[in-house]
Design an enzyme around this catalytic site. Structure first.
Site, PDB file in Angstrom:
ATOM      1  N   HIS A  75      -2.911  -1.464  -2.989  1.00 11.60           N
ATOM      2  CA  HIS A  75      -3.931  -0.429  -2.831  1.00 11.60           C
ATOM      3  C   HIS A  75      -3.664   0.677  -3.845  1.00 11.60           C
ATOM      4  O   HIS A  75      -2.530   1.125  -4.007  1.00 11.60           O
ATOM      5  CB  HIS A  75      -3.895   0.149  -1.419  1.00 11.60           C
ATOM      6  CG  HIS A  75      -4.319  -0.825  -0.377  1.00 11.60           C
ATOM      7  ND1 HIS A  75      -4.112  -0.609   0.969  1.00 11.60           N
ATOM      8  CD2 HIS A  75      -4.956  -2.021  -0.467  1.00 11.60           C
ATOM      9  CE1 HIS A  75      -4.600  -1.629   1.654  1.00 11.60           C
ATOM     10  NE2 HIS A  75      -5.110  -2.503   0.801  1.00 11.60           N
ATOM     11  N   ASP A  83      -4.423  -4.155   6.451  1.00 14.01           N
ATOM     12  CA  ASP A  83      -4.774  -5.090   5.389  1.00 14.01           C
ATOM     13  C   ASP A  83      -3.547  -5.930   5.029  1.00 14.01           C
ATOM     14  O   ASP A  83      -2.458  -5.400   4.848  1.00 14.01           O
ATOM     15  CB  ASP A  83      -5.268  -4.313   4.161  1.00 14.01           C
ATOM     16  CG  ASP A  83      -5.946  -5.204   3.134  1.00 14.01           C
ATOM     17  OD1 ASP A  83      -6.360  -6.327   3.488  1.00 14.01           O
ATOM     18  OD2 ASP A  83      -6.065  -4.764   1.982  1.00 14.01           O
ATOM     19  N   SER A 141       0.859  -1.184   0.000  1.00 14.70           N
ATOM     20  CA  SER A 141       0.000   0.000   0.000  1.00 14.70           C
ATOM     21  C   SER A 141       0.891   1.229   0.000  1.00 14.70           C
ATOM     22  O   SER A 141       1.882   1.278  -0.727  1.00 14.70           O
ATOM     23  CB  SER A 141      -0.939  -0.037   1.207  1.00 14.70           C
ATOM     24  OG  SER A 141      -1.869   1.027   1.148  1.00 14.70           O
TER      25      SER A 141
END
Length: 198
Positions: free
Chosen positions: A45, A138, A18
């Protein structure tokens, strides 16, 4: 690099990242051996409304072309796949992808936990899981699934990360096999490659 207990049983590499992971991904992809034998499945992401440019930017730097898979596309050796913007990407039994627009997980779609967790279910102890810099948790649960099913788990060294929340979440969730800097992750993949050509 003898700290890596490698063999040629692995069938896939899955990478999550991310915020702060882009440069690390570029370095990994640009240093892969050109005939790297395993599929690399990436869930990063990204801005959901920006569909163009990201894949092209990675492909320009990567040894192997980066593609976004279609729903039900078969997973092939030596290919690099990236979860499309605003779609969850699952790995299914039978070695193909499924895409969905179900609700966000960890405020994310694609959710890294989904890609890592489903890949762990399919590949079990034949999976290499790598989690890079990121600003939320995540991927932590996904790495636990990989570890629980016998796969090998790697996180980026938190001190090297732009934002270390994501690798630390994985380290809190399970006993990670290797905590490595990006250069060491590159070396790991090169060592893994040697086991397939030797």
């Amino acid at each position: 690099m003898n700290k890596f207990k490698l063999n040629s049983k692995y069938k896939a590499v899955v990478i999550g990242g991310s915020a702060g992971s882009f440069q690390g991904i570029v370095k990994i992809l640009s240093n892969l051996p050109p005939n790297f034998p395993l599929p690399i499945i990436m869930c990063l992401h990204r801005l959901k409304h920006v569909r163009n440019g990201f894949v092209e930017a990675l492909s320009l730097k990567s040894i192997v072309e980066v593609t976004e898979p279609f729903d039900k596309e078969n997973i092939k050796k030596g290919k690099i796949y990236l979860a499309p913007a605003n779609y969850h990407m699952s790995v299914e039994l039978g070695h193909y992808f499924s895409l969905s627009t179900e609700e966000m997980i960890n405020n994310s779609r694609p959710a890294i936990d989904i890609t890592l967790g489903t890949a762990a279910y399919v590949y079990r102890d034949k999976l290499v899981g790598i989690l890079l810099s990121g600003a939320n948790k995540d991927g932590g649960l996904g790495m636990k699934y990989i570890k629980d099913r016998g796969g090998i788990t790697i996180v980026q060294e938190p001190s090297e990360c732009m934002i270390d929340t994501m690798p630390r979440a994985a380290m809190n969730a399970t006993n990670i096999d290797h905590v490595l800097k990006i250069d060491q992750i590159v070396q790991f993949l090169k060592e893994l490659h040697k086991h397939y050509i030797s």
